[in-house]
Design a protein around this motif. Sequence first.
Motif, PDB file in Angstrom:
ATOM      1  N   VAL A 169       0.850  -1.188   0.000  1.00 57.05           N
ATOM      2  CA  VAL A 169       0.000   0.000   0.000  1.00 57.05           C
ATOM      3  C   VAL A 169       0.888   1.241   0.000  1.00 57.05           C
ATOM      4  O   VAL A 169       1.766   1.389   0.843  1.00 57.05           O
ATOM      5  CB  VAL A 169      -0.936   0.006   1.233  1.00 57.05           C
ATOM      6  N   VAL A 170       0.643   2.139  -0.930  1.00 59.04           N
ATOM      7  CA  VAL A 170       1.460   3.351  -1.011  1.00 59.04           C
ATOM      8  C   VAL A 170       0.736   4.568  -0.447  1.00 59.04           C
ATOM      9  O   VAL A 170       1.372   5.525  -0.016  1.00 59.04           O
ATOM     10  CB  VAL A 170       1.913   3.621  -2.455  1.00 59.04           C
ATOM     11  N   LYS A 171      -0.608   4.530  -0.449  1.00 60.41           N
ATOM     12  CA  LYS A 171      -1.336   5.647   0.147  1.00 60.41           C
ATOM     13  C   LYS A 171      -2.777   5.276   0.420  1.00 60.41           C
ATOM     14  O   LYS A 171      -3.324   4.331  -0.166  1.00 60.41           O
ATOM     15  CB  LYS A 171      -1.271   6.893  -0.734  1.00 60.41           C
ATOM     16  N   GLY A 181     -10.612   3.994   0.500  1.00 54.24           N
ATOM     17  CA  GLY A 181      -9.878   2.809   0.086  1.00 54.24           C
ATOM     18  C   GLY A 181      -8.397   3.094   0.060  1.00 54.24           C
ATOM     19  O   GLY A 181      -7.925   4.051   0.697  1.00 54.24           O
ATOM     20  N   VAL A 182      -7.666   2.287  -0.689  1.00 55.18           N
ATOM     21  CA  VAL A 182      -6.210   2.436  -0.741  1.00 55.18           C
ATOM     22  C   VAL A 182      -5.719   2.241  -2.164  1.00 55.18           C
ATOM     23  O   VAL A 182      -6.401   1.646  -3.005  1.00 55.18           O
ATOM     24  CB  VAL A 182      -5.510   1.403   0.183  1.00 55.18           C
ATOM     25  N   THR A 183      -4.514   2.742  -2.391  1.00 61.11           N
ATOM     26  CA  THR A 183      -3.812   2.480  -3.646  1.00 61.11           C
ATOM     27  C   THR A 183      -2.539   1.725  -3.342  1.00 61.11           C
ATOM     28  O   THR A 183      -1.763   2.121  -2.461  1.00 61.11           O
ATOM     29  CB  THR A 183      -3.478   3.793  -4.381  1.00 61.11           C
ATOM     30  N   THR A 184      -2.333   0.619  -4.036  1.00 58.48           N
ATOM     31  CA  THR A 184      -1.103  -0.150  -3.910  1.00 58.48           C
ATOM     32  C   THR A 184      -0.200   0.170  -5.092  1.00 58.48           C
ATOM     33  O   THR A 184      -0.550   0.991  -5.953  1.00 58.48           O
ATOM     34  CB  THR A 184      -1.393  -1.658  -3.874  1.00 58.48           C
ATOM     35  N   GLN A 185       0.920  -0.478  -5.171  1.00 57.34           N
ATOM     36  CA  GLN A 185       1.818  -0.272  -6.306  1.00 57.34           C
ATOM     37  C   GLN A 185       1.211  -0.818  -7.600  1.00 57.34           C
ATOM     38  O   GLN A 185       1.671  -0.475  -8.694  1.00 57.34           O
ATOM     39  CB  GLN A 185       3.163  -0.943  -6.033  1.00 57.34           C
ATOM     40  N   GLN A 186       0.160  -1.650  -7.464  1.00 56.72           N
ATOM     41  CA  GLN A 186      -0.450  -2.261  -8.646  1.00 56.72           C
ATOM     42  C   GLN A 186      -1.792  -1.646  -9.030  1.00 56.72           C
ATOM     43  O   GLN A 186      -2.087  -1.473 -10.214  1.00 56.72           O
ATOM     44  CB  GLN A 186      -0.651  -3.778  -8.420  1.00 56.72           C
ATOM     45  N   GLN A 187      -2.633  -1.320  -8.022  1.00 59.27           N
ATOM     46  CA  GLN A 187      -3.987  -0.888  -8.339  1.00 59.27           C
ATOM     47  C   GLN A 187      -4.650  -0.240  -7.127  1.00 59.27           C
ATOM     48  O   GLN A 187      -4.047  -0.146  -6.058  1.00 59.27           O
ATOM     49  CB  GLN A 187      -4.827  -2.079  -8.812  1.00 59.27           C
ATOM     50  N   ALA A 188      -5.903   0.158  -7.298  1.00 67.18           N
ATOM     51  CA  ALA A 188      -6.685   0.761  -6.220  1.00 67.18           C
ATOM     52  C   ALA A 188      -7.746  -0.221  -5.747  1.00 67.18           C
ATOM     53  O   ALA A 188      -8.284  -1.009  -6.533  1.00 67.18           O
ATOM     54  CB  ALA A 188      -7.337   2.054  -6.693  1.00 67.18           C
ATOM     55  N   SER A 204       4.752   5.954   8.848  1.00 68.08           N
ATOM     56  CA  SER A 204       5.143   6.449   7.531  1.00 68.08           C
ATOM     57  C   SER A 204       3.998   6.317   6.527  1.00 68.08           C
ATOM     58  O   SER A 204       3.841   7.175   5.646  1.00 68.08           O
ATOM     59  CB  SER A 204       6.387   5.709   7.026  1.00 68.08           C
ATOM     60  N   LEU A 205       3.175   5.278   6.659  1.00 65.47           N
ATOM     61  CA  LEU A 205       2.026   5.139   5.761  1.00 65.47           C
ATOM     62  C   LEU A 205       1.013   6.248   6.008  1.00 65.47           C
ATOM     63  O   LEU A 205       0.500   6.865   5.065  1.00 65.47           O
ATOM     64  CB  LEU A 205       1.369   3.773   5.963  1.00 65.47           C
ATOM     65  N   LEU A 206       0.732   6.537   7.269  1.00 65.31           N
ATOM     66  CA  LEU A 206      -0.192   7.623   7.583  1.00 65.31           C
ATOM     67  C   LEU A 206       0.373   8.966   7.116  1.00 65.31           C
ATOM     68  O   LEU A 206      -0.356   9.801   6.565  1.00 65.31           O
ATOM     69  CB  LEU A 206      -0.475   7.649   9.083  1.00 65.31           C
ATOM     70  N   LYS A 207       1.650   9.168   7.344  1.00 70.25           N
ATOM     71  CA  LYS A 207       2.283  10.424   6.937  1.00 70.25           C
ATOM     72  C   LYS A 207       2.183  10.626   5.425  1.00 70.25           C
ATOM     73  O   LYS A 207       1.930  11.742   4.943  1.00 70.25           O
ATOM     74  CB  LYS A 207       3.754  10.430   7.366  1.00 70.25           C
ATOM     75  N   ALA A 208       2.368   9.549   4.652  1.00 68.14           N
ATOM     76  CA  ALA A 208       2.296   9.645   3.194  1.00 68.14           C
ATOM     77  C   ALA A 208       0.912  10.076   2.727  1.00 68.14           C
ATOM     78  O   ALA A 208       0.751  10.590   1.617  1.00 68.14           O
ATOM     79  CB  ALA A 208       2.656   8.296   2.565  1.00 68.14           C
TER      80      ALA A 208
END
Length: 396
Positions: A169-171, A181-188, A204-208
């Motif tokens: 999960v990137v954001k 929801g979330v976005t990963t390196q592959q999809q949402a 760091s995930l929350l900060k992003a």
Amino acid sequence: MNKLYDWIVIGGGITGAALSYELAKVGFSVLLLEQNSILSGATRFGYGGISYWTGTSELTRQLSIEGIERHRQLPQELDADIEFRELDLLLTIDADRNPAEILAQYANCYIAPKLLSTQDACELEPLLNPDAIAGAIQFRHAHIKPPLLVSAYLNALVQLGGEIVCETVVKLDRVGHKIVGVTTQQQAYRSANTVVCAGGLSRSLLKASGISSRIYFTHAELIETEPTDLELRTMVMPADTKRCQLEADASKATIDPLWDEVGHELLPSSVDVGAIQFRDRTMKLGQLSRVLTDPNVLPDATQSENEIRAKARQVLPKLADLKGTWYHCLVAFSHDGLPLVGALPDLEQIYLFSGFTSPLVYVPPLALRFAREFTQSSAFASNAIVSQLSPQRFGI
């Protein structure tokens, strides 16, 4: 991805696995996202101790009682061998310390401690060095192998219809004040609710995603030995744990801004000499704790291993030179030693379930309580427990 899940759970360690299972068990559709296909975080390298004796307040005593009861039920409920056992825990007292003063630190524990002389401690655990200790505090303890419990939770999750996807999960995806929801390196992926169970990576995930929360992490380092013919009869830990003070000092509000800048070592590292042996006869020795604000930095393995072995040589000399491998992981914590469980402030549909200093005793009962709180049948008194652990208790 058009499917809308009831819950997206971020993180597949003990927190995410337990919570995903409990959410699925009460009927929610659950997607668990974990970045590693092989368990590699704090759950993988944890000692496996269930410190149910530690409750010192009404809240922690209640959770301790529920925690040990839950662990006694889980092997049958999950139909899995998690290597649950009960054994003696010895908290060693350094030779230059006053045993009575150290014992006083444990006076309010849910289960009363027993002070052992050096001779009695060494009779109970012959691998201890009598010259290094002034005695030990004894508790009856419980123990599991954490990766086995995680595997059992995940297998049960899948049987209940939950989904597990190995993606990073990137954001967190936001529409106004809602996390959708979330976005990963592959999809949402889209969900009605999202919960962050990412342990040491939670901050760091929350900060992003532009979200502040007073959750922190240490870099924990240990040695995992090869199988040995030596037998460690007990679990050994120091009575005066340096890591606890390190966490308290590193999470003071005055230095909180430094956590969002990489490159800082906020305090000197500390080493707590402890050891546990598993059924496969391997042992874990450690741990060294560092407060480095960059979660991606890798400490010097050789230097760290030498420090751990040097400390172990004082207290458990026969274990200090066993063949083994150095490992490193992140361990999440909060300022007051209690986990962060509940809704994040000023946002909707986003929750935190992380910061567990004693994860094995608290995670199973709190995962159950958290899940039931979102069902219409949650008429039991869960609100009072969970509300005390809200991430908003620190005013953020």
